[in-house]
Design an enzyme around this catalytic site. Structure first.
Site, mmCIF file in Angstrom:
data_model
loop_
_atom_site.group_PDB
_atom_site.id
_atom_site.type_symbol
_atom_site.label_atom_id
_atom_site.label_comp_id
_atom_site.label_asym_id
_atom_site.label_seq_id
_atom_site.Cartn_x
_atom_site.Cartn_y
_atom_site.Cartn_z
ATOM 1 N N HIS A 99 1.070 -1.569 -0.054
ATOM 2 C CA HIS A 99 -0.035 0.087 -0.252
ATOM 3 C C HIS A 99 0.757 1.829 -0.023
ATOM 4 O O HIS A 99 0.079 2.556 -0.505
ATOM 5 C CB HIS A 99 -0.806 0.036 0.867
ATOM 6 N N ASP A 121 -9.751 -0.523 3.475
ATOM 7 C CA ASP A 121 -8.586 -1.077 4.162
ATOM 8 C C ASP A 121 -8.966 -1.320 5.758
ATOM 9 O O ASP A 121 -10.024 -0.957 6.687
ATOM 10 C CB ASP A 121 -7.240 -0.215 4.686
ATOM 11 N N HIS A 123 -7.031 -1.694 7.776
ATOM 12 C CA HIS A 123 -5.162 -0.890 8.420
ATOM 13 C C HIS A 123 -5.946 0.640 7.915
ATOM 14 O O HIS A 123 -5.995 1.069 6.939
ATOM 15 C CB HIS A 123 -4.027 -1.103 8.653
ATOM 16 N N ASP A 125 -2.576 2.435 8.085
ATOM 17 C CA ASP A 125 -1.173 2.766 7.232
ATOM 18 C C ASP A 125 -1.852 4.753 7.229
ATOM 19 O O ASP A 125 -1.067 5.186 6.678
ATOM 20 C CB ASP A 125 -1.999 2.316 5.615
ATOM 21 N N HIS A 138 4.566 0.365 4.208
ATOM 22 C CA HIS A 138 2.807 -0.162 3.776
ATOM 23 C C HIS A 138 1.926 1.153 5.187
ATOM 24 O O HIS A 138 0.668 0.844 4.523
ATOM 25 C CB HIS A 138 3.340 -1.129 3.333
ATOM 26 N N ASP A 224 -7.010 -1.786 -0.678
ATOM 27 C CA ASP A 224 -6.840 -3.168 0.064
ATOM 28 C C ASP A 224 -7.112 -4.141 0.518
ATOM 29 O O ASP A 224 -8.687 -4.791 0.898
ATOM 30 C CB ASP A 224 -6.203 -2.483 1.600
ATOM 31 N N ASP A 226 -6.754 -6.761 2.110
ATOM 32 C CA ASP A 226 -7.406 -7.230 3.501
ATOM 33 C C ASP A 226 -8.134 -6.535 4.028
ATOM 34 O O ASP A 226 -9.344 -6.417 4.695
ATOM 35 C CB ASP A 226 -6.365 -7.429 4.572
ATOM 36 N N GLU A 269 -2.191 -5.260 -2.155
ATOM 37 C CA GLU A 269 -2.243 -5.536 -0.869
ATOM 38 C C GLU A 269 -2.753 -7.238 -1.379
ATOM 39 O O GLU A 269 -2.042 -8.250 -0.809
ATOM 40 C CB GLU A 269 -2.181 -6.033 -0.052
#
Length: 297
Positions: A99, A121, A123, A125, A138, A224, A226, A269
């Site tokens: 990312h 996402d 996360h 980030d 990332h 992303d 994830d 990702e």
């Protein structure tokens, strides 16, 4: 006919686990271009940005944080310069890689205009080098896009911020570090967690995000893999249980498509090393298709 440009940034230097450098190839093999063409788009694949190999150079010491900063900055600068030179009305799909590539993609595609960022996402980030528990870049791109952190990254676009805090919306968060939580609160960034998805539903949150960001000149979606639940997208480097379901993710992209406001997309990702039959790349192609014209009726 919409002109769609595809650019691969096969970089895993920002991640803690190797493998997402193969993400662009996996997404292409999952028929990204043919699927988008079948929807009536004119697709031009620009190939890949050149990325240094971590194992091939003594100039990439992994013990120094942020890890691989010089090589990541160089790759994002090359990405920025290539995307900045494209036509303003091109719709760009950037394929990661980890990312951290968004420091090059969003900077190159914003073109100095007021740009909204929808960050889908697990996360946030938004660590800075000072708050990051790992030193992996990332986990830092949003902070740098806001003008915070390491000058090697903010100098990619000449310094300062690419995006304003009020023009950032998170969706799907479920793993946020303490330093990130504090910065999100300090800057007043809109952050929809999976609790919000459960309580309000994706339709409500998508409408709220579009209302907040849809009036800006450009709207970039950074997606992303994830953000999806690992049961449907196992091929990611940092899986977190309890993510978006198949239909929730499609609904989000379909509503964004209906808005007609999105101007560019990151798909990042995807890690084929830990995937099962390339199914994570395939579902990312489905996400792009839902954003770029696929309809049920």
């Amino acid at each position: 006919m919409r002109q769609v440009k595809v650019l691969g940034v096969p970089m895993d230097l920002g991640a803690g686990r190797r493998g997402v450098d193969m993400g662009p190839s996996a997404v292409r093999l999952a028929r990204l271009a043919p699927v988008l063409r079948e929807l009536g788009n004119e697709v031009v694949d620009l190939g890949n940005v050149m990325v240094p190999l971590a194992e091939a150079s003594e100039h990439l010491p992994s013990s120094v944080t942020p890890h691989h900063a010089a090589a990541i900055a160089a790759t994002c600068t090359a990405t920025y310069l290539q995307l900045k030179g494209l036509a303003e009305d091109d719709f760009v799909v950037s394929l990661g890689g980890d990312h951290s590539i968004s420091m090059g993609t969003l900077a190159g595609l914003s073109r100095g205009q007021a740009t909204g960022l929808l960050w889908v996402d697990a996360h946030a980030d938004i660590n800075t080098p000072a708050t990051s528990p790992t030193g992996n870049v990332h986990g830092m791109p949003v902070a740098h896009l806001l003008g915070l952190g390491d000058d090697r990254f903010t100098s990619i676009w000449g310094g300062g911020a690419v995006v304003r805090p009020e023009h950032v919306v998170y969706l799907g968060l479920r793993s946020v570090d303490a330093g990130e939580r504090a910065l999100i609160e300090e800057l007043g960034i809109t952050a929809y967690t999976m609790k919000d998805v459960d309580l309000r539903g994706v339709a409500y949150l998508a409408a709220a995000a579009i209302e907040q960001l849809g009036g800006l000149e450009r709207l970039h979606v950074s997606f992303d893999a994830d953000s999806l639940d690992p049961t449907i997208a196992p091929g990611v480097g940092t899986p977190v249980a309890g993510g978006l379901t198949y239909r929730e993710a499609h609904l989000l992209m379909e509503l964004l498509a209906d808005s007609g406001r999105v101007t560019s997309l990151d798909l990042v990702e995807v890690n084929p090393i830990v995937d099962q039959g390339n199914e994570t790349a395939a579902i990312m192609v489905e996400m792009a298709a839902s954003l770029l014209g696929k309809r049920i009726i």
